[in-house]
Design a protein around this motif. Sequence first.
Motif, mmCIF file in Angstrom:
data_model
loop_
_atom_site.group_PDB
_atom_site.id
_atom_site.type_symbol
_atom_site.label_atom_id
_atom_site.label_comp_id
_atom_site.label_asym_id
_atom_site.label_seq_id
_atom_site.Cartn_x
_atom_site.Cartn_y
_atom_site.Cartn_z
ATOM 1 N N ALA A 70 11.634 0.160 3.888
ATOM 2 C CA ALA A 70 11.101 0.659 5.163
ATOM 3 C C ALA A 70 9.577 0.688 5.056
ATOM 4 C CB ALA A 70 11.653 2.042 5.481
ATOM 5 N N PRO A 71 8.928 -0.465 5.151
ATOM 6 C CA PRO A 71 7.480 -0.546 4.879
ATOM 7 C C PRO A 71 6.625 0.309 5.794
ATOM 8 C CG PRO A 71 8.322 -2.590 5.849
ATOM 9 C CD PRO A 71 9.505 -1.773 5.470
ATOM 10 N N ALA A 72 7.087 0.568 7.007
ATOM 11 C CA ALA A 72 6.301 1.384 7.929
ATOM 12 C C ALA A 72 6.375 2.868 7.591
ATOM 13 C CB ALA A 72 6.782 1.175 9.361
ATOM 14 N N VAL A 73 7.322 3.225 6.732
ATOM 15 C CA VAL A 73 7.545 4.633 6.396
ATOM 16 C C VAL A 73 7.166 4.929 4.954
ATOM 17 C CG1 VAL A 73 9.340 6.387 6.075
ATOM 18 C CG2 VAL A 73 9.333 4.958 8.125
ATOM 19 N N SER A 74 7.660 4.103 4.031
ATOM 20 C CA SER A 74 7.436 4.338 2.598
ATOM 21 C C SER A 74 7.327 2.996 1.886
ATOM 22 C CB SER A 74 8.592 5.160 2.017
ATOM 23 O OG SER A 74 8.395 5.394 0.654
ATOM 24 N N PRO A 75 6.125 2.473 1.712
ATOM 25 C CA PRO A 75 5.947 1.160 1.086
ATOM 26 C C PRO A 75 6.491 1.074 -0.328
ATOM 27 C CG PRO A 75 3.928 1.864 2.172
ATOM 28 C CD PRO A 75 4.846 3.047 2.170
ATOM 29 N N GLY A 76 6.664 2.219 -0.997
ATOM 30 C CA GLY A 76 7.152 2.199 -2.370
ATOM 31 C C GLY A 76 8.653 2.025 -2.495
ATOM 32 N N LYS A 77 9.401 2.250 -1.422
ATOM 33 C CA LYS A 77 10.862 2.127 -1.470
ATOM 34 C C LYS A 77 11.268 0.670 -1.248
ATOM 35 C CE LYS A 77 11.778 6.615 -1.712
ATOM 36 N NZ LYS A 77 10.415 7.138 -1.667
ATOM 37 N N THR A 78 12.190 0.188 -2.091
ATOM 38 C CA THR A 78 12.629 -1.198 -1.996
ATOM 39 C C THR A 78 14.149 -1.279 -1.881
ATOM 40 O OG1 THR A 78 12.863 -1.462 -4.397
ATOM 41 C CG2 THR A 78 10.675 -1.923 -3.437
ATOM 42 N N TRP A 79 14.613 -2.438 -1.419
ATOM 43 C CA TRP A 79 16.053 -2.657 -1.345
ATOM 44 C C TRP A 79 16.672 -2.661 -2.739
ATOM 45 C CZ3 TRP A 79 19.287 -2.334 2.575
ATOM 46 C CH2 TRP A 79 18.762 -2.426 3.876
ATOM 47 N N ALA A 80 15.961 -3.203 -3.710
ATOM 48 C CA ALA A 80 16.476 -3.211 -5.084
ATOM 49 C C ALA A 80 16.671 -1.782 -5.582
ATOM 50 C CB ALA A 80 15.510 -3.970 -5.996
ATOM 51 N N GLY A 81 15.698 -0.919 -5.296
ATOM 52 C CA GLY A 81 15.820 0.468 -5.702
ATOM 53 C C GLY A 81 16.976 1.174 -5.029
ATOM 54 N N ALA A 82 17.133 0.945 -3.715
ATOM 55 C CA ALA A 82 18.222 1.590 -2.979
ATOM 56 C C ALA A 82 19.586 1.148 -3.504
ATOM 57 C CB ALA A 82 18.096 1.261 -1.487
ATOM 58 N N LEU A 83 19.744 -0.158 -3.738
ATOM 59 C CA LEU A 83 21.018 -0.656 -4.260
ATOM 60 C C LEU A 83 21.273 -0.146 -5.674
ATOM 61 C CD1 LEU A 83 20.868 -4.329 -2.922
ATOM 62 C CD2 LEU A 83 22.256 -2.442 -2.050
ATOM 63 N N ARG A 106 3.719 10.837 6.337
ATOM 64 C CA ARG A 106 2.754 9.830 6.805
ATOM 65 C C ARG A 106 2.144 10.251 8.133
ATOM 66 N NH1 ARG A 106 2.422 3.558 6.121
ATOM 67 N NH2 ARG A 106 2.701 4.312 4.010
ATOM 68 N N PHE A 107 2.958 10.810 9.015
ATOM 69 C CA PHE A 107 2.445 11.314 10.294
ATOM 70 C C PHE A 107 1.412 12.407 10.063
ATOM 71 C CE2 PHE A 107 3.048 14.917 13.305
ATOM 72 C CZ PHE A 107 2.433 14.364 14.418
ATOM 73 N N ALA A 108 1.691 13.297 9.099
ATOM 74 C CA ALA A 108 0.789 14.408 8.828
ATOM 75 C C ALA A 108 -0.405 14.003 7.971
ATOM 76 C CB ALA A 108 1.556 15.539 8.140
ATOM 77 N N GLY A 109 -0.347 12.811 7.379
ATOM 78 C CA GLY A 109 -1.453 12.341 6.558
ATOM 79 C C GLY A 109 -1.522 13.002 5.190
ATOM 80 N N ILE A 110 -0.359 13.323 4.614
ATOM 81 C CA ILE A 110 -0.341 13.959 3.293
ATOM 82 C C ILE A 110 0.543 13.139 2.358
ATOM 83 C CG2 ILE A 110 -0.804 16.275 4.161
ATOM 84 C CD1 ILE A 110 2.129 16.881 4.060
ATOM 85 N N LYS A 111 0.241 13.238 1.063
ATOM 86 C CA LYS A 111 0.985 12.471 0.061
ATOM 87 C C LYS A 111 2.213 13.236 -0.419
ATOM 88 C CE LYS A 111 0.440 10.148 -4.419
ATOM 89 N NZ LYS A 111 1.547 10.828 -5.108
ATOM 90 N N ASP A 112 2.024 14.514 -0.749
ATOM 91 C CA ASP A 112 3.117 15.354 -1.233
ATOM 92 C C ASP A 112 3.276 16.555 -0.312
ATOM 93 O OD1 ASP A 112 3.646 13.795 -3.548
ATOM 94 O OD2 ASP A 112 1.948 14.750 -4.574
ATOM 95 N N SER A 113 4.496 17.083 -0.256
ATOM 96 C CA SER A 113 4.719 18.246 0.610
ATOM 97 C C SER A 113 4.068 19.499 0.049
ATOM 98 C CB SER A 113 6.226 18.479 0.790
ATOM 99 O OG SER A 113 6.827 18.863 -0.448
ATOM 100 N N GLY A 114 3.844 19.510 -1.264
ATOM 101 C CA GLY A 114 3.222 20.665 -1.901
ATOM 102 C C GLY A 114 2.811 20.324 -3.315
ATOM 103 N N THR A 115 2.414 21.333 -4.067
ATOM 104 C CA THR A 115 1.949 21.124 -5.446
ATOM 105 C C THR A 115 2.647 22.066 -6.422
ATOM 106 O OG1 THR A 115 0.116 22.687 -5.077
ATOM 107 C CG2 THR A 115 -0.321 20.346 -4.664
ATOM 108 N N LEU A 116 3.783 22.597 -6.039
ATOM 109 C CA LEU A 116 4.448 23.616 -6.851
ATOM 110 C C LEU A 116 4.905 23.075 -8.198
ATOM 111 C CD1 LEU A 116 5.523 26.513 -7.027
ATOM 112 C CD2 LEU A 116 7.638 25.703 -5.938
#
Length: 270
Positions: free
Chosen positions: A168-181, A228-238
């Motif tokens: 899903a390149p528009a959402v998460s460029p790091g996720k791939t079909w190979a990884g999902a499978l 991505r909409f919010a412009g942040i990389k991680d949801s938090g730093t806990l």
Amino acid sequence: MSDALRKRIVTAAILIALLLVVLLALPALATVILVTVAVLAAAWEWSGFLKASDRALRAGYVVLVALLLPLAWALAASRTGLERLLEAAFLWWLAALGWIVFAPHRVRPWSAALAGVCALVPAWLALVRMRLDSGQGAQWVLFVLILVWVADIGAYFVGRRFGRRRLAPAVSPGKTWAGALAGLAASAPVAVLGSFWFRVPLGAFLGLCLAAVAFSIVGDLTESMLKRFAGIKDSGTLFPGHGGIMDRIDSLTGAAPVLLLGLTFLGVLP
């Protein structure tokens, strides 16, 4: 081994040890408290996806989620009510999949807020009902955690090594079909072992577990879309190397309600 990967492994080991103590050594109430605290902390992080800088507004979102938890519990008091809520959660994740595929850029603060309610409240309900509704409740919660973790680990390493085509390149460029499978393939042996451990027919259970893992990917991608909409990389730093609580439970929000819905239909859990 990179410092980032080492940090992820150490953090994961500590979290797993704490979870095992809570699930297997403490009364069921401890799990309920832990899940509730985690969901409310995740709601705080999710409020950051709304582009809300006002802390009072963010706190109000957490209060909203907190009020919806007992309401969901009351509505799910009967088997029929539980099934209807889980079916609604299933439909939500189907809608989220469509959102990711067809309109990933059409996100607004109100839709991000609604997505959080639809993700967090059913996940809380599913995990708590799993824990309380069966003599093997702790084992069922541990099973869904392991199922999702193994899928995530398989997707992470195979995706990094062999991933080429973006999922899903528009959402998460790091996720791939190979990884999902790879994630789906890695979860299959867990499902097979689970069918023997819980004495559930293998065919239906394997299909259910693979469906739960598929929706765990949708949960992950949904959070990625909103970050991505919010412009942040991680949801938090806990958690060092892992980000925030939402970064750890995003897959679980998709998997837990789907798994419990299937177990209910199969008559495995009441």
